[in-house]
Design an enzyme around this catalytic site. Structure first.
Site, short mmCIF file in Angstrom:
data_model
loop_
_atom_site.label_atom_id
_atom_site.label_comp_id
_atom_site.label_asym_id
_atom_site.label_seq_id
_atom_site.Cartn_x
_atom_site.Cartn_y
_atom_site.Cartn_z
N LYS A 8 0.87 -1.03 0.07
CA LYS A 8 -0.05 -0.12 0.06
C LYS A 8 0.82 1.04 0.12
O LYS A 8 2.05 1.28 0.24
CB LYS A 8 -0.98 -0.12 1.39
CG LYS A 8 -0.31 -0.01 2.59
CD LYS A 8 0.08 1.27 3.10
CE LYS A 8 0.87 1.13 4.66
NZ LYS A 8 1.66 2.44 4.93
N ASP A 133 -1.96 -1.67 10.63
CA ASP A 133 -2.47 -1.83 9.11
C ASP A 133 -3.29 -2.93 8.62
O ASP A 133 -3.66 -3.01 7.65
CB ASP A 133 -1.08 -1.46 8.28
CG ASP A 133 -0.47 -0.02 8.61
OD1 ASP A 133 -1.06 0.79 8.92
OD2 ASP A 133 0.62 0.25 8.12
#
Length: 268
Positions: A8, A133
């Site tokens: 990401k 995350d």
């Protein structure tokens, strides 16, 4: 079964406050990108774990894939043994969420392999126990993340057709160093509003870690500057670094990066 955990990037990253539990509250937009590891799980008589690709430092017991397996086995007794192989391609400690993705994708893979029929809500609950995350990678779509990163809101972000250039110079930026240079504060802009207007991104979509890290590591700052010189409409450090990405309207000419840099390019 095999799956491909992806990295990401962060569009803006604000450190908003220090929490009583020692963590920090953040605000950021996380976006999945097509830089992937490969994770394979096979039912086997004997349990095994091995990896290839980039070397993974530390004790294997600390790997989020094995921690994910432990979480599932704690709640579901008598599951068959697994032979697990990870091919590591996403640089570690680079602000790209590779380890978090591995853990989240491991949960999804076991859910399918063992026919557990857990929906995304429960998978995100497990993922939150692995790391801040990790829940993002369950649905794996652009999200505004707040709290420790586990409070997620969908956002309609259109980057399709853009071109991504991602550079990791191999400079280690420790979490302690990253947070030491940041004074938590309320964001000066509304993140959702800024994201709606690309013309505001360069000036207002800020990663709070950059100011001190660029001062300590001018080489990282130089990569961002080079992205803009090459015509990026936005460039930033991802997470707490040291990876820097540039977003372009179309594929730029070769930028001549140093040979020792990790370089990834892809249309989005």
């Amino acid at each position: 079964m095999i799956t491909f955990p992806n990295a990401k990037i962060n569009l803006g990253l604000h450190i908003t406050s220090k929490r009583k539990d020692g963590y920090h509250d953040i605000e950021t937009c996380m976006v999945p990108i097509p830089l992937c590891d490969a994770l394979e799980m096979v039912l086997d008589k004997k349990p095994s774990w091995n990896s290839s690709g980039l070397a993974i430092p530390g004790d294997p017991k600390d790997n989020l894939i094995l921690k994910a397996e432990k979480l599932i086995r704690k709640d579901f007794q008598g599951l068959p043994n697994l032979s697990i192989h990870l091919h590591k391609n996403i640089p570690m400690g680079a602000g790209l969420g590779g380890g978090s993705a591995d853990g989240a994708f491991a949960l999804q893979l076991m859910n399918n392999l063992f026919d557990l029929h857990l929906d995304d809500f429960f998978l995100e609950e497990y993922a939150a126990q692995l790391g801040s995350d990790c829940p993002f990678f369950i649905e794996n779509t652009p999200k505004i993340a707040r709290g420790r990163g586990e409070i997620l809101e969908p956002i309609d972000l259109l980057l399709k057709g853009s071109y991504l250039v991602l550079i990791n110079p191999g400079i280690h930026v420790g979490t302690k160093e990253a947070y030491a240079g940041v004074t938590p504060a309320a964001p000066k802009v509304n993140l959702e509003e800024v994201l709606e207007d690309r013309s505001r991104w360069k000036a207002e979509l800020v990663n709070d870690f950059e100011a001190s890290i660029f001062k300590n590591h001018p080489e990282i700052a130089g990569i961002k500057e080079k992205m803009y010189e090459a015509g990026a409409f936005y460039s930033a450090m991802s997470g707490s670094g040291s990876s820097v990405f540039g977003l372009f309207e179309e594929k730029p000419n070769s930028l001549g990066w140093q040979e020792n840099y990790f370089v990834f390019e892809s249309a989005l």
